[in-house]
Enzyme design. Structure first.
Site: not given
Length: 445
Positions: A54, A133, A135, A190, A197, A246, A317, A334, A336
């Site tokens: 359904d 990655e 977390e 982490e 992670e 990430h 970073r 990457e 983030r």
């Protein structure tokens, strides 16, 4: 995941493993895992796509007068669940959603990602790969057996036992994933108390989304055996880092990494820089998908190792996009900003759509930024073409309403239902009197 497997092979493996039940799994628009469990004698019917459910009972699917929907299993997702009770062997298959006439349901999140991946193939790309990655927090249960906000340890980044009291639970999660045939690159504690992670190696985007969904299921199941609760809520603890997803991205053309160029700065090809430009251009609308909760925006603030601005970097970073240094042809982009609560199918579809738009439109990103963005003045950020990410769910939804490209990635049905659900979520939050307000106002006014 098993490639090149057919129905006969699955039926034979079910007999050999003495499978008693099969879970047919899929996700709703919000990425929440759903399933129907069938006895194994219904497996042949399921493999033929003849198991009905359904759809009107699944949030964001269809109205009650259009409720009949069918589950079409992806045979490559067949696996045995190692945590079945009472030695009962249970298998699972991840399914796509179809209408009674056999056509794919346009708002099926898995089908949405497949549709955008087909666009990439039509554009000349063999594969869109994603390494993840993921977390999450391991929290204690209260006296009633419900999740608390108390982390199970006071550990920090890369800590080991006894500071990392979740080490055994995390290891059991990884061992279970490996037992199910899902490779894990690494796992660790982490930065925040009780935060962990698990990293998955690059694979095609559809398999990556399947594995993330499976990882969440495994983490929740195994953590309960340790008396803990695994939560993928982005920011469960105030004044601590939140949980991200990430994503390490690469496009492939003729079997080669299209983001790699041996003579370019950072080994990043013009196609790679155009992909980044597409991500930056569509960043506000992507955020509505990759950061889907009111709580998501408690993570996207300066000072908590998550991006608050849309810029890219090779050294910083905490950018929206980072290009890690590589010594070979494994150049990746990457992203983030996504958080652990997002629907990976919709998020990957939005990411790919944005990147393809950057390539198709030959967009060029601004220069990478390696200095502190939060210490810049507004004029300096303007000069660097740095824009803030949406600061709340309402702003992100309005950005999505203005971005026809990301809307097209979702399709009209999914877009309209997603917008309605998220605006309702925001209005409910906005109308709620929160403890902070009572603590700060009640006695003084």
């Amino acid at each position: 995941m098993i490639n090149n497997i057919d129905k006969a092979t699955i039926l034979q493996r079910a007999i050999e493993a003495n499978v008693r039940y099969v879970r047919l799994q899929f996700t709703d628009l919000h990425g929440l895992l759903k399933n129907v469990e069938i006895p194994v004698d219904q497996l042949r019917q399921a493999l033929d796509g003849r198991i009905m459910f359904d759809g009107s009972s699944i949030h964001g699917f269809v109205r009650i007068e259009e409720s009949d929907m069918y589950l079409k299993p992806d045979l490559s997702t067949w696996l045995l669940l190692p945590f079945a009770p009472d030695d009962t062997t249970i298998a699972r298959l991840i399914c796509n959603i179809c209408l009674p006439d056999g056509t794919p349901f346009s708002a099926d999140p898995r089908g949405i990602l497949q549709r955008v991946m087909d666009e990439a193939k039509a554009f000349g790309f063999d594969d869109f790969q994603i390494g993840a990655e993921l977390e999450f927090f391991l929290l204690k249960l209260n006296a009633s057996g419900k999740p608390s906000t108390v982390p199970n340890d006071d550990g920090g980044y890369f800590d080991i036992a006894p500071m990392d009291a979740g080490e055994n639970c995390r290891r059991d999660i990884v061992l279970t994933l490996e037992q199910m045939g899902i490779d894990v690159l690494s796992s660790h504690h982490e930065t925040a108390p009780g935060q962990h992670e698990i990293d998955l190696p690059p694979t095609d985007a559809l398999t990556a989304a399947d594995r993330i969904t499976t990882l969440k299921m495994v983490a929740r199941t195994i953590s309960r055996t340790h008396g803990l609760h695994a939560t993928f809520m982005p920011k469960p603890l105030q004044n601590e880092d939140g949980s991200g997803l990430h994503c390490h991205l690469s496009l492939h053309h003729n079997g080669k990494n299209a983001f790699y160029h041996p003579d370019a700065a950072h080994h990043l090809s013009p196609m790679g820089t155009a992909f980044i430009a597409g991500l930056l251009f569509h960043a506000p609308a992507i955020t509505a998908i990759s950061n889907p909760l009111v709580n998501s925006y408690k993570r996207l603030i300066p000072g908590y190792e998550a991006p608050a601005y849309a810029f890219w970097s090779t050294k910083h970073r905490m950018p929206f996009v980072r290009v890690p240094t590589t010594l070979d042809d494994s150049t990746q982009i990457e992203l983030r900003s996504p958080d652990a609560a997002c629907n990976p199918y919709l998020t990957f579809a939005a990411i790919l759509k944005a990147g393809l738009d950057g390539i198709r439109s030959e967009l060029q990103p601004p220069r990478p930024v390696d200095s502190s963005v939060t210490s810049m003045s507004e004029d300096e950020r303007f000069q660097h073409q740095i824009v803030p990410l949406p600061t709340n769910l309402e702003a992100a939804i309005h950005a999505l309403e203005e971005d026809e490209m990301i809307q097209d990635a979702l399709g009209l049905h999914a877009f309209s239902h997603y917008i309605q659900a998220k605006l309702l979520e925001w209005e409910q939050y906005r109308a709620t009197v929160h403890p902070w307000e009572l603590d700060n106002y009640l006695a003084h006014y």
